[in-house]
Design a protein around this motif. Structure first.
Motif, PDB file in Angstrom:
ATOM      1  N   ALA A 138       0.847  -1.183   0.000  1.00  0.00           N
ATOM      2  CA  ALA A 138       0.000   0.000   0.000  1.00  0.00           C
ATOM      3  C   ALA A 138       0.888   1.240   0.000  1.00  0.00           C
ATOM      4  CB  ALA A 138      -0.920   0.011   1.217  1.00  0.00           C
ATOM      5  N   VAL A 139       0.587   2.155  -0.891  1.00  0.00           N
ATOM      6  CA  VAL A 139       1.351   3.395  -1.008  1.00  0.00           C
ATOM      7  C   VAL A 139       0.371   4.555  -1.028  1.00  0.00           C
ATOM      8  CG1 VAL A 139       2.900   4.730  -2.475  1.00  0.00           C
ATOM      9  CG2 VAL A 139       3.172   2.259  -2.324  1.00  0.00           C
ATOM     10  N   THR A 140       0.694   5.613  -0.311  1.00  0.00           N
ATOM     11  CA  THR A 140      -0.138   6.810  -0.367  1.00  0.00           C
ATOM     12  C   THR A 140       0.741   8.047  -0.183  1.00  0.00           C
ATOM     13  OG1 THR A 140      -2.177   7.826   0.439  1.00  0.00           O
ATOM     14  CG2 THR A 140      -0.708   6.924   2.110  1.00  0.00           C
ATOM     15  N   PHE A 141       0.302   9.131  -0.795  1.00  0.00           N
ATOM     16  CA  PHE A 141       0.954  10.421  -0.616  1.00  0.00           C
ATOM     17  C   PHE A 141       0.166  11.219   0.412  1.00  0.00           C
ATOM     18  CE2 PHE A 141       2.594   9.290  -4.794  1.00  0.00           C
ATOM     19  CZ  PHE A 141       3.917   9.687  -4.694  1.00  0.00           C
ATOM     20  N   LEU A 142       0.856  11.951   1.271  1.00  0.00           N
ATOM     21  CA  LEU A 142       0.231  12.799   2.268  1.00  0.00           C
ATOM     22  C   LEU A 142       1.211  13.894   2.675  1.00  0.00           C
ATOM     23  CD1 LEU A 142       0.477  11.290   5.796  1.00  0.00           C
ATOM     24  CD2 LEU A 142       1.510  10.157   3.832  1.00  0.00           C
ATOM     25  N   ASP A 143       0.689  14.973   3.191  1.00  0.00           N
ATOM     26  CA  ASP A 143       1.538  16.076   3.652  1.00  0.00           C
ATOM     27  C   ASP A 143       1.463  16.110   5.172  1.00  0.00           C
ATOM     28  OD1 ASP A 143       2.982  18.369   4.057  1.00  0.00           O
ATOM     29  OD2 ASP A 143       1.739  19.651   2.813  1.00  0.00           O
ATOM     30  N   PHE A 144       2.213  15.226   5.828  1.00  0.00           N
ATOM     31  CA  PHE A 144       2.092  15.087   7.278  1.00  0.00           C
ATOM     32  C   PHE A 144       2.624  16.285   8.050  1.00  0.00           C
ATOM     33  CE2 PHE A 144       6.392  13.390   6.799  1.00  0.00           C
ATOM     34  CZ  PHE A 144       7.039  13.870   7.927  1.00  0.00           C
ATOM     35  N   ASP A 145       3.470  17.094   7.431  1.00  0.00           N
ATOM     36  CA  ASP A 145       4.022  18.247   8.145  1.00  0.00           C
ATOM     37  C   ASP A 145       3.487  19.583   7.628  1.00  0.00           C
ATOM     38  OD1 ASP A 145       5.310  18.128   5.730  1.00  0.00           O
ATOM     39  OD2 ASP A 145       7.328  18.258   6.557  1.00  0.00           O
TER      40      ASP A 145
END
Length: 176
Positions: A11-18
């Motif tokens: 499973a791969v996902t992009f996110l902007d955690f910061d």
């Protein structure tokens, strides 16, 4: 660069955690052990670290802390130094159920920042094996402000929305 890993990604996902305005990359993995060709898939259930790659804004991603598969669910909230001064906007879209599905799956949100950068997020409900996504879309803004906000609904309808002052916005499908 990191040491060689003997895991299988599922499973791969992009996110902007910061909330710095650049998408980071999360890879869920498991250790894959198959002693013989006759062995079943049980080797896929061994705990193995997930990987979170931080986008350094220069074409490089740096390996950062992750989780372990099959060891219970965990919810993370970023309270550390990364992103502490950065702004963000989360938008939940609501379709009318007739023209656009209630969860607005497939809708795209375009956000223009005051530095000229245009960010796009698409409402996705599931992205890979065993994965689910929050239907809300999230934008990290860094220290930028929003100048324009437009939604393109799955039926092609375009809707311009006034940039909010808050960090959370709910937008209902509007054919007007």
């Amino acid at each position: 660069m990191h040491a060689k890993r003997l895991g299988a990604g599922f499973a791969v996902t992009f996110l902007d955690f910061d909330n710095h305005g650049w998408l980071n990359l999360h890879l869920a993995t498991t250790k894959f052990v198959q002693e013989t060709a006759a062995a079943d898939h049980e080797g896929m259930h061994d705990p193995y670290a997930d990987i979170l790659f931080h986008n350094e804004d220069n074409g490089r991603f740096v390996d950062v802390v992750g989780t372990r598969w099959n060891e219970g669910l965990q919810l993370y909230r970023n309270t550390g130094p990364w992103g502490s001064d950065n702004r963000s906007l989360t938008i939940r879209l609501e379709g009318d159920g007739r023209h656009v599905n209630r969860d607005a799956a497939g809708a795209r949100v375009y956000l223009t920042r005051d530095d000229g950068q245009v960010l796009m997020r698409e409402v996705r409900l599931g992205s890979s094996l065993g994965a689910g996504n929050d239907a809300a879309v999230h934008f990290g803004l860094g220290r930028s402000r929003i100048t324009d906000l437009e939604i393109v609904w799955p039926d092609g309808t375009r809707q311009v929305v006034e940039p909010p002052e808050s960090q959370f916005l709910i937008v209902a499908y509007d054919t007007q």
